[in-house]
Design a protein around this motif. Structure first.
Motif, PDB file in Angstrom:
ATOM      1  N   LEU A  34       5.113   3.971  -4.512  1.00 11.35           N
ATOM      2  CA  LEU A  34       4.055   2.956  -4.615  1.00 11.35           C
ATOM      3  C   LEU A  34       3.158   3.232  -5.816  1.00 11.35           C
ATOM      4  O   LEU A  34       2.665   2.300  -6.464  1.00 11.35           O
ATOM      5  N   LEU A  35       2.982   4.518  -6.095  1.00 10.78           N
ATOM      6  CA  LEU A  35       2.140   4.887  -7.230  1.00 10.78           C
ATOM      7  C   LEU A  35       2.876   4.696  -8.559  1.00 10.78           C
ATOM      8  O   LEU A  35       2.302   4.187  -9.539  1.00 10.78           O
ATOM      9  N   GLU A  36       4.142   5.067  -8.593  1.00  7.52           N
ATOM     10  CA  GLU A  36       4.935   4.967  -9.821  1.00  7.52           C
ATOM     11  C   GLU A  36       6.285   4.317  -9.494  1.00  7.52           C
ATOM     12  O   GLU A  36       7.294   5.003  -9.277  1.00  7.52           O
ATOM     13  N   PRO A  37       6.325   2.992  -9.412  1.00  7.58           N
ATOM     14  CA  PRO A  37       7.555   2.290  -8.995  1.00  7.58           C
ATOM     15  C   PRO A  37       8.753   2.544  -9.901  1.00  7.58           C
ATOM     16  O   PRO A  37       9.896   2.393  -9.438  1.00  7.58           O
ATOM     17  N   HIS A  38       8.539   2.943 -11.150  1.00  2.00           N
ATOM     18  CA  HIS A  38       9.669   3.167 -12.041  1.00  2.00           C
ATOM     19  C   HIS A  38      10.552   4.327 -11.570  1.00  2.00           C
ATOM     20  O   HIS A  38      11.684   4.477 -12.030  1.00  2.00           O
ATOM     21  N   ARG A  39      10.035   5.147 -10.655  1.00  2.00           N
ATOM     22  CA  ARG A  39      10.827   6.266 -10.140  1.00  2.00           C
ATOM     23  C   ARG A  39      11.840   5.829  -9.072  1.00  2.00           C
ATOM     24  O   ARG A  39      12.604   6.646  -8.550  1.00  2.00           O
ATOM     25  N   LEU A  40      11.845   4.560  -8.722  1.00  2.00           N
ATOM     26  CA  LEU A  40      12.831   4.073  -7.753  1.00  2.00           C
ATOM     27  C   LEU A  40      14.256   4.322  -8.230  1.00  2.00           C
ATOM     28  O   LEU A  40      15.157   4.579  -7.415  1.00  2.00           O
ATOM     29  N   SER A  41      14.476   4.252  -9.535  1.00  2.00           N
ATOM     30  CA  SER A  41      15.822   4.466 -10.064  1.00  2.00           C
ATOM     31  C   SER A  41      16.287   5.907  -9.910  1.00  2.00           C
ATOM     32  O   SER A  41      17.480   6.197 -10.051  1.00  2.00           O
ATOM     33  N   ASP A  42      15.354   6.834  -9.625  1.00  2.00           N
ATOM     34  CA  ASP A  42      15.719   8.242  -9.444  1.00  2.00           C
ATOM     35  C   ASP A  42      16.211   8.542  -8.031  1.00  2.00           C
ATOM     36  O   ASP A  42      16.702   9.643  -7.770  1.00  2.00           O
ATOM     37  N   ILE A  43      16.069   7.591  -7.121  1.00  2.00           N
ATOM     38  CA  ILE A  43      16.443   7.802  -5.715  1.00  2.00           C
ATOM     39  C   ILE A  43      17.742   7.056  -5.447  1.00  2.00           C
ATOM     40  O   ILE A  43      17.820   5.835  -5.593  1.00  2.00           O
ATOM     41  N   SER A  44      18.767   7.798  -5.062  1.00  2.00           N
ATOM     42  CA  SER A  44      20.072   7.193  -4.788  1.00  2.00           C
ATOM     43  C   SER A  44      20.527   7.518  -3.370  1.00  2.00           C
ATOM     44  O   SER A  44      20.034   8.469  -2.750  1.00  2.00           O
ATOM     45  N   ASP A  45      21.462   6.719  -2.881  1.00  2.00           N
ATOM     46  CA  ASP A  45      22.078   6.947  -1.565  1.00  2.00           C
ATOM     47  C   ASP A  45      21.049   6.995  -0.438  1.00  2.00           C
ATOM     48  O   ASP A  45      21.198   7.744   0.521  1.00  2.00           O
ATOM     49  N   LEU A  46      20.007   6.204  -0.546  1.00  2.00           N
ATOM     50  CA  LEU A  46      18.994   6.155   0.514  1.00  2.00           C
ATOM     51  C   LEU A  46      18.866   4.721   0.988  1.00  2.00           C
ATOM     52  O   LEU A  46      18.709   3.801   0.177  1.00  2.00           O
ATOM     53  N   GLU A  47      18.948   4.543   2.314  1.00  2.00           N
ATOM     54  CA  GLU A  47      18.873   3.212   2.901  1.00  2.00           C
ATOM     55  C   GLU A  47      17.705   3.153   3.872  1.00  2.00           C
ATOM     56  O   GLU A  47      17.182   4.191   4.315  1.00  2.00           O
ATOM     57  N   SER A  48      17.325   1.941   4.233  1.00  2.00           N
ATOM     58  CA  SER A  48      16.191   1.773   5.139  1.00  2.00           C
ATOM     59  C   SER A  48      16.455   2.425   6.493  1.00  2.00           C
ATOM     60  O   SER A  48      15.541   2.944   7.132  1.00  2.00           O
ATOM     61  N   GLY A  49      17.717   2.398   6.928  1.00  2.00           N
ATOM     62  CA  GLY A  49      18.048   3.006   8.215  1.00  2.00           C
ATOM     63  C   GLY A  49      17.977   4.512   8.219  1.00  2.00           C
ATOM     64  O   GLY A  49      18.079   5.126   9.294  1.00  2.00           O
ATOM     65  N   HIS A  50      17.837   5.137   7.072  1.00  2.00           N
ATOM     66  CA  HIS A  50      17.735   6.591   7.014  1.00  2.00           C
ATOM     67  C   HIS A  50      16.361   7.093   7.427  1.00  2.00           C
ATOM     68  O   HIS A  50      16.198   8.281   7.709  1.00  2.00           O
ATOM     69  N   PHE A  51      15.368   6.220   7.448  1.00  2.00           N
ATOM     70  CA  PHE A  51      14.011   6.637   7.791  1.00  2.00           C
ATOM     71  C   PHE A  51      13.850   6.742   9.302  1.00  2.00           C
ATOM     72  O   PHE A  51      14.362   5.912  10.052  1.00  2.00           O
ATOM     73  N   SER A  52      13.126   7.751   9.728  1.00  2.00           N
ATOM     74  CA  SER A  52      12.875   7.920  11.165  1.00  2.00           C
ATOM     75  C   SER A  52      11.825   6.953  11.670  1.00  2.00           C
ATOM     76  O   SER A  52      11.771   6.651  12.865  1.00  2.00           O
ATOM     77  N   ASN A  53      10.974   6.463  10.774  1.00  2.00           N
ATOM     78  CA  ASN A  53       9.914   5.514  11.114  1.00  2.00           C
ATOM     79  C   ASN A  53      10.349   4.120  10.663  1.00  2.00           C
ATOM     80  O   ASN A  53      10.655   3.908   9.493  1.00  2.00           O
ATOM     81  N   HIS A  54      10.368   3.174  11.610  1.00  2.00           N
ATOM     82  CA  HIS A  54      10.841   1.825  11.292  1.00  2.00           C
ATOM     83  C   HIS A  54      10.001   1.177  10.200  1.00  2.00           C
ATOM     84  O   HIS A  54      10.551   0.528   9.274  1.00  2.00           O
TER      85      HIS A  54
END
Length: 372
Positions: A34-54
């Motif tokens: 949220l602070l630095e959205p350009h770092r989204l490209s650094d995160i791979s293989d992560l899906e919404s279902g991987h989070f423990s909090n809905h």
């Protein structure tokens, strides 16, 4: 006197467990992005279902769906934050703008976002392995489930494939075996039906010892009672040595193996192997092996579940320990496949009373003294 509402609420809050480390990893990851959205490209293989909090998963998905702004524009305008919040609210109505700002405050190290993402993936892997293991145990112990063996083998294959996927995502490291203490696998008192089936097997094997040559897929460890396993070993020893097999020769072999040293009455052993038992040795052997397979599946599932519940295990330790547990099941599975396959070559015909399809209807149960 009724307890004041404020005190009731305080008591309830005390019962709420503290959030685990993954909760803070999720918050830090989302705050960094949220602070630095350009770092989204650094995160791979992560899906919404991987989070423990809905809500965290919904927020992550919204950040992936809403195009990231230019860094300069993001520093001067909350437009992207508002767009992300609007996109996430349909899935998580409880999200507020103040919570997004709180997430930003808890993450002073946005450059650590990839590490936080790996933590989220690792915890999701642990939770998913636990679900697979619990399903394996449930299937193995559900006596009302039809065709349990086929279902168990399918579940084991599904878990094995998932572990293969995880192995490609998490690097190996020294100290790969879990140190988790696994609960005792077997009950103290064997199931009465299992004991009775083993008794039928030993009696049928004594009456038809020639069948034992084709039953090498059955091992002493498949029996629930050590005594029955030892008698099975004695029968096989007589067959291997070419000795005649009957209750008396078996008693003599059992004496040499020390089975009578623990107070076993010779008459009880003779009664065990001479009690009427319809059905062939192969039929009862398959029943014993099937039960052993179900027990082994429950043990393996319990072991893997214990590994997955232990947060001290790294993903690599969880993968390694789970694979070794599944290997124990695979060894028994191979023998089960051999037992249920047609025997090689023609077999000598035998009377209908000993058909492999099973015994004829029985009116009275065999009785054996002091063998339980």
């Amino acid at each position: 006197m009724p307890q004041p509402p404020s005190e009731r609420y305080e008591d309830d809050l005390e019962d709420v467990p503290a959030p685990g480390p993954v909760h803070y990893a999720e918050q830090s990851l989302l705050g960094a992005l949220l602070l630095e959205p350009h770092r989204l490209s650094d995160i791979s293989d992560l899906e919404s279902g991987h989070f423990s909090n809905h809500a965290h998963g919904a927020l992550w998905q919204a950040m992936r769906d809403v195009p990231a702004p230019e860094p300069d524009a993001h520093r001067s305008s909350p437009a992207w934050l508002n767009a992300v919040l609007d996109a996430a609210r349909p899935l998580a109505p409880g999200l507020t703008a103040s919570y997004l700002h709180a997430l930003i405050q808890v993450c002073p190290w946005p450059e650590h976002a990839p590490a936080y993402g790996r933590m989220v993936r690792a915890d999701h892997a642990r939770r998913t392995v636990l679900v697979h293991a619990e399903r394996l145990v449930q299937t193995a112990t559900d006596t009302a489930l039809p065709n349990r063996v086929a279902t168990i083998l399918n579940r084991a294959d599904t878990l094995a494939r998932f572990l293969d996927t995880l192995a490609g995502r998490f690097a190996s490291h020294p100290g790969s075996l879990p140190r988790t203490v696994v609960p005792a696998p077997r009950p103290e008192h064997p199931d009465a039906e299992a004991v009775e089936e083993e008794q039928h097997l030993l009696a049928a094997a004594t009456a038809h010892p020639a069948d034992l040559d084709t039953m090498r897929w059955l091992q002493p460890g498949d029996f629930t009672l050590p005594l029955h396993a030892a008698v099975w070993q004695s029968l096989n020893a007589l067959v291997r040595n070419g000795d005649p097999v009957d209750a008396v020769t078996l008693l003599w072999e059992a004496q040499h193996r020390g089975l009578l040293d623990d107070g076993l009455d010779p008459q009880d052993l003779i009664a065990l192997v001479t009690s009427p038992a319809g059905g062939s040795p192969a039929h009862w052997g398959e029943r014993v092996l099937q039960r052993a397979l179900l027990d082994r599946a429950a043990e393996v599932g319990t072991r893997i579940a214990a590994y997955a519940r232990d947060p001290a295990n790294t993903p690599h330790q969880l993968i390694t320990g789970s694979r070794r547990a599944l290997a124990d099941l695979a060894a028994l599975r191979t023998r089960w496949t051999h037992s249920s396959s047609p025997p090689p070559g023609p077999r000598a015909p035998r009377a209908p009373a000993v058909s492999r399809a099973g015994p004829p209807p029985r009116t009275t149960a065999p009785t054996t003294r002091a063998l339980h």
